[in-house]
Structure formats: C-alpha cells, structure tokens
Design an enzyme around this catalytic site. Structure first.
Site, PDB file in Angstrom:
ATOM      1  NE  ARG A 139      -4.181  19.556 -13.666  1.00  0.00           N
ATOM      2  CZ  ARG A 139      -4.034  18.236 -13.870  1.00  0.00           C
ATOM      3  NH1 ARG A 139      -4.962  17.402 -13.433  1.00  0.00           N
ATOM      4  NH2 ARG A 139      -2.970  17.774 -14.467  1.00  0.00           N
ATOM      5  NE  ARG A 149      -7.459   6.390 -17.078  1.00  0.00           N
ATOM      6  CZ  ARG A 149      -6.458   7.249 -17.215  1.00  0.00           C
ATOM      7  NH1 ARG A 149      -6.489   8.401 -16.581  1.00  0.00           N
ATOM      8  NH2 ARG A 149      -5.429   6.975 -18.000  1.00  0.00           N
ATOM      9  CE  LYS A 150      -7.333  12.597 -19.035  1.00  0.00           C
ATOM     10  NZ  LYS A 150      -6.137  13.395 -19.330  1.00  0.00           N
ATOM     11  N   GLY A 191       5.143  15.053 -23.887  1.00  0.00           N
ATOM     12  CA  GLY A 191       6.316  14.288 -23.479  1.00  0.00           C
ATOM     13  C   GLY A 191       6.125  12.794 -23.420  1.00  0.00           C
ATOM     14  CB  CYS A 205      -0.625  16.545 -20.887  1.00  0.00           C
ATOM     15  SG  CYS A 205      -0.920  15.277 -19.633  1.00  0.00           S
ATOM     16  N   GLY A 206      -0.287  17.416 -24.060  1.00  0.00           N
ATOM     17  CA  GLY A 206      -0.114  18.474 -25.047  1.00  0.00           C
ATOM     18  C   GLY A 206      -1.049  18.365 -26.231  1.00  0.00           C
TER      19      GLY A 206
END
Length: 592
Positions: A138, A252-253, A510, A515-516
């Site tokens: 990424r 965390r992110k 998924g 993430c979508g």
C-alpha cells in the site's frame, strides 16, 4: 496558505530523532450501532493520573509504552514491544530480512512477526492465507494525485509477477499493488523513492493516506485547493518519506482528510480528523471534526471539536491530536482502541484541553460559527467530461470496475495522461480515476480510445457507477466472502431486472472490518457465513441501507442479516423498487 517552511518545526531533525510539538482539532461522533457508554465526564472529573502520558521516547526517537502500562495489552501491542517495527526501514532491517527464505522466517517467532505484522509499517501486507510468500503493498498518495511516471513504475512491478500481479484503487484515494515477493522489496522501495513515492507508514497503527478533493485545483466551484494541505500532512506524517517515529506507535489506525468542495467527496464524517473550510475574523482556516470511524463492533460519525485553525496551522494541530491519542489512548481490547473511544472516555472538552496542551503556543481557538460548506449543495458526478476552471481544458472521470486494474490498464492510463493531458492522474475514494487537463479539442479523440470504450467507461450504468468493493477473499485472509467479481455479477444481474432513475451507491465489504465502507452506502453488503435452506454453510451478506454522504451525512443501518449470496439478486431488485424508485424491466420469456 500552507507552506513547506511551516512544516519544518514538526519534523524530526534526522531519520533517527523524533519530532516534538503539537497541534489541535475538533470533533465528535454519533454511533449508528455502538456499544453503550456512560455519560462523558465533565472537565475536572477525569483523574489527573489518567492524563499522564502512557508512552515515553527512547533511543532512536521511538515511542514505547511505559512499563507500568503494559498489563492487559492486545497481541499487536506486544509485537511492537518485542521489536520496533520502524527499525525494518529506519535501520535497514528490511535488507537483511529480504535475504532470509520464508521457511527460515517462519521457524522463529520474531521473524514470523516481522513478515506478518511489522512489515505493515512499511506498507507490506503478507497474504499468508491465500498467497503465501506474496505481499500487497500500500502506498502513500496524498490527495490521490499521481503521475504517468509513477503509474508506469507500479505497472512494471506488478507486470513482473504475471497472474499474481494486479493493482487496486482504494477507498482512501490510493494505490495498492499485489503479488510482491520479499526478496524484491528493497529494490522496489528504491524504485518508489526514485519516482517520488513511498509506502511508509501506510498500515497498522499509523496515519492512513491523507484524502482531499479529487478535483483540487481544477474545479470551478471548489472552496480551496486541498493539495498543499494533504501534501504537508503526508510529509509530516512520514518525515518526508524518511520515517517519523513520533507518530508510528498509535493505539490504532487513524484517518485524516481535508475538505475542498461542497460535494464532500472526502467523506469527512468517517475520518478521525476532518478539516472543514471556515473563515474566522476574516481569515481562512478550518473548523475541525474528530473521531469518525468504522469498525466491526461500532461505527461513529465525526463530531465538532469546537476548534478552528488558520490554514498555516494544519500540521501543528494534526500533530497535537495525534500526540494526545498516542499518549493517552487505550491499548487493550483492539475493538476499543480507535480515537473515538478515548474521546468518549475523557469527554470532548477534556480531550480538547489535552490537544490544546500539545499546541505550540498552548492555545486553541474556538470554532468559527459556520463553515463554508453549502448545506443545500447537490453532490456532483465527476465521471464523464466536465469543464475545468482553466479555460479550454476539461477533466474526464473514468469508471474503474470495483477498482481493479492490470498492468496493461495502468500503462495505457499513463500513455493517455501524457498524450491527452499533462501526465497527471487523480484517484478517488470511490475507486475511480480522473484524467485532468485535457484540451477540449482533444476530447473526442480521447473518448474514442479503446481503453475508454472497452474497460474504463466515462459513462457507466447508474448502478455500476456507484459500485465499490474491497479486496475480498481472493487475496485478503480476513475476508469471509469473495467481493469484487460478485459485486459486478450481482449488479449486472440486478440491472436485468430493474431500471433505476439515479445513481445508487452499492458498497461491498468481505468482513466486518468494512474496508468497503458499507456504512456510507445507499445499500451495503457485509460478508458473513450462514446456512441455506438445505442446512449447508454458504457465503452470505448482511445488508445495510440508508447511508448518506454530503452535508446531511448519515451512517447506514442493518436492513437484513445473513442473506445467502445466491439469493441477493431478487432481494436487491425489490429493495431498489421499494426504496430507490426503480422500475421493473420487462423481460422476454426466454431471457434467463
């Protein structure tokens, strides 16, 4: 306006020294589905010991947890304590690791954790479950702006991996490339640097790609060009691609965006920090939103921090917020470590005061009464041909089916950018691409190009136009279902049944990590497993309905749970008729 000079105070003096100083921001979040929480404490009710920083700086500029806060840590925090992940880059550890065969790597916990966890600090994700020994890489691509040269380089990388190599446009306006093998990583990192790219700090407990207006600088109706701000933020976050250990050990992110238009293409409500353009006392700057996020157990919309910063201060306030989060954030249950949980615990005013303490001058202005966003603005479609603010030029938005590209596609895009534009491409959070700076007299020739007629249409159907899909279980080990091919097939099958009067945004993810971003979609599908009528375990989806983007943003709610994927088409068709004004198509008797 933002300037590179204003950045220097906030970067480490060398790759092995950490930055200090800080900045401040504003936010607050509503949970569509969240765990119950007690009323936020009032200022002064938070015990002083709770506001003691839990981390300290060590040799090399790295920040680590103090000994007394190491009880009850989650596994990822333990991996960080065992070995500093940034050392793989900042101390050239990747060069030695890349020489070790995978069998030897797997034989020792330390090196196995290197490839499965720590390499994510370098933007490398091992696809152990489905592509053992291969990685997704990424990148950092602030504002989604890239060049033909960069695109060709990435195409050359994935082309070398044959069927294992491909690329995705992500929901953070970014590139991900697939098929990478570990021995090639040092050379790839050098190649990225040569074309002005980096993959550094794009995974795990780091700041994700700074998102901005994909039409920045070319939109006749933009409020502000977001590119200078997103570039400064990215330069600070990665210390100009040298590594910035000041902000690499977050709980965390963390997501950030800068808003540049009334359309809110950047989705501010799901970012940990969103800069909303606002004028105060005649000076341009930003009101701040904080805490927006999506996770398996909870999703929450960003809330006002009641703070305004001048345009020159985007980096110091980002730094202050990151340091407050780094210093005070919870590091136990991984599902409760995003920044909104800290805001909930401290209360917005206490959190604000902690940010204020970390500002260079120890002060943070209250928010401007109003931001510059037109609340009645109708979100525009950037796909297709549109005039730029520059006379005689247009931009062309291209639809990339579920964001997936092959090397040949990328090489053609690079050629088109050079031949018809100025060698520039823009990526969007809907996984599409914008080709800017096309001379109007060249538009017909561009539209006649085979790539646009056969693969990347400027005018896709209304349902394909709003389609987004995460990686799915083709590559991702966490995904429960296949997403990209299924999203396309379900959409095409639904289009045979109904005709919609407008774009309907359908997002697929998924697994519950989302993430979508199904919670921002008109209709979202989150992968799960269920039993069908025969009692067989099959791939399925929870259906979400009602997500909105724009000034009236709202996160979607669960509409129906555990629907077998094989049963989705008629259910989605009926949903489009009931909720979105679709009309059933008349079908021939012999039509499947």
């Amino acid at each position: 306006m933002a300037s590179s000079a204003s950045l220097q105070r906030f970067l480490p003096p060398s790759p092995h020294a950490a930055a200090s100083s800080s900045r401040r921001r504003s936010g607050r979040a509503r949970a569509a589905v969240s765990l119950p929480s007690s009323s936020p404490p009032a200022a002064g009710e938070v015990p002083a010991e709770r506001l003691e920083p839990r981390v300290e700086q060590r040799e090399g500029g790295y920040w680590v947890l103090k000994d007394k806060y190491r009880a009850g840590l989650n596994p990822q925090e333990k991996v960080k304590l065992e070995k500093e992940p940034m050392g793989l880059f900042m101390e050239d550890g990747i060069k030695d690791l890349a020489k070790i065969p995978m069998e030897e790597i797997d034989a020792a916990k330390l090196t196995k954790d290197d490839v499965d966890v720590r390499l994510k600090w370098l933007g490398l994700f091992h696809r152990r479950k489905h592509q053992y020994g291969r990685f997704m890489m990424r990148l950092k691509l602030p504002n989604g702006v890239t060049t033909s040269e960069q695109t060709r380089y990435l195409a050359s990388v994935i082309e070398a991996y044959g069927a294992d190599g491909c690329a995705d446009v992500t929901t953070r306006q970014n590139w991900q490339i697939r098929g990478v093998t570990l021995p090639d990583v040092p050379a790839i990192l050098d190649g990225l640097r040569a074309v002005g790219l980096t993959s550094l700090q794009s995974g795990m407990d780091n700041v994700r790609n700074p998102v901005g207006n994909p039409l920045a600088g070319i939109d006749p109706d933009e409020i502000v060009d977001t590119r200078p701000y997103t570039n400064l933020l990215s330069a600070y976050i990665t210390n100009n691609a040298q590594g910035n250990p000041n902000v690499t050990n977050l709980p965390r992110k963390w997501n950030v965006c800068v808003i540049g238009s009334h359309d809110l293409y950047e989705h501010p409500h799901i970012n940990d920090l969103a800069y909303m353009p606002a004028v105060k006392d005649g000076k341009f700057g930003f009101n701040l939103l904080v805490g927006g996020f999506i996770s398996p157990k909870r999703w929450a919309e960003a809330l006002p921090l009641d703070a305004w910063v001048a345009g020159d201060d985007v980096v110091p306030v980002c730094k202050a917020i990151l340091e407050a989060y780094r210093d005070l954030g919870f590091r136990g249950n991984r599902q409760k470590t995003r920044m909104m949980w800290l805001i909930d615990e401290l209360g917005m005013e206490v959190f604000r005061s902690e940010v204020e303490k970390r500002m260079p001058n120890g002060a943070l202005e209250r928010a401007a009464p109003e931001d510059l966003i037109d609340k009645k603005w109708e979100r525009r479609d950037y796909l297709g041909v549109h005039p730029q603010k520059q006379a005689g030029l247009s931009y062309v938005g291209l639809h990339v089916p579920v964001g997936r590209l092959q090397a040949a596609d990328m090489l053609e895009l690079a050629r088109l950018a050079d031949e018809y534009g100025t060698g520039e491409l823009r990526l969007t959070v809907e996984q599409n691409i914008v080709l800017p700076n096309v001379r109007n007299e060249r538009l017909d020739a561009l539209l006649a190009e085979p790539l646009l007629r056969e693969r990347l249409s400027p005018q896709p159907s209304l349902l394909l136009k709003g389609l987004v899909a995460c990686t799915g279980n083709q590559f991702c080990g966490q995904a429960i279902i296949e997403t990209k091919a299924r999203a396309l097939q379900v959409t095409r099958d639904v289009e045979k049944r109904v005709s919609v009067p407008r774009t309907v945004r359908m997002h697929w993810t998924g697994c519950p990590n989302s993430c979508g971003q199904v919670q921002v979609a008109d209709i979202g599908f989150m992968g799960c497993l269920t039993k069908d009528t025969d009692g067989k375990v099959v791939q399925a989806a929870d259906i979400f309905v009602g997500g909105r983007v724009g000034s009236d943003s709202h996160l979607a709610d669960v509409y129906r749970k555990s629907v077998p994927c094989k049963d989705l088409v008629p259910i989605v068709a009926d949903l489009l008729v009931e909720r979105f004004g679709a009309v059933p198509r008349e079908r021939e008797e012999d039509e499947e």
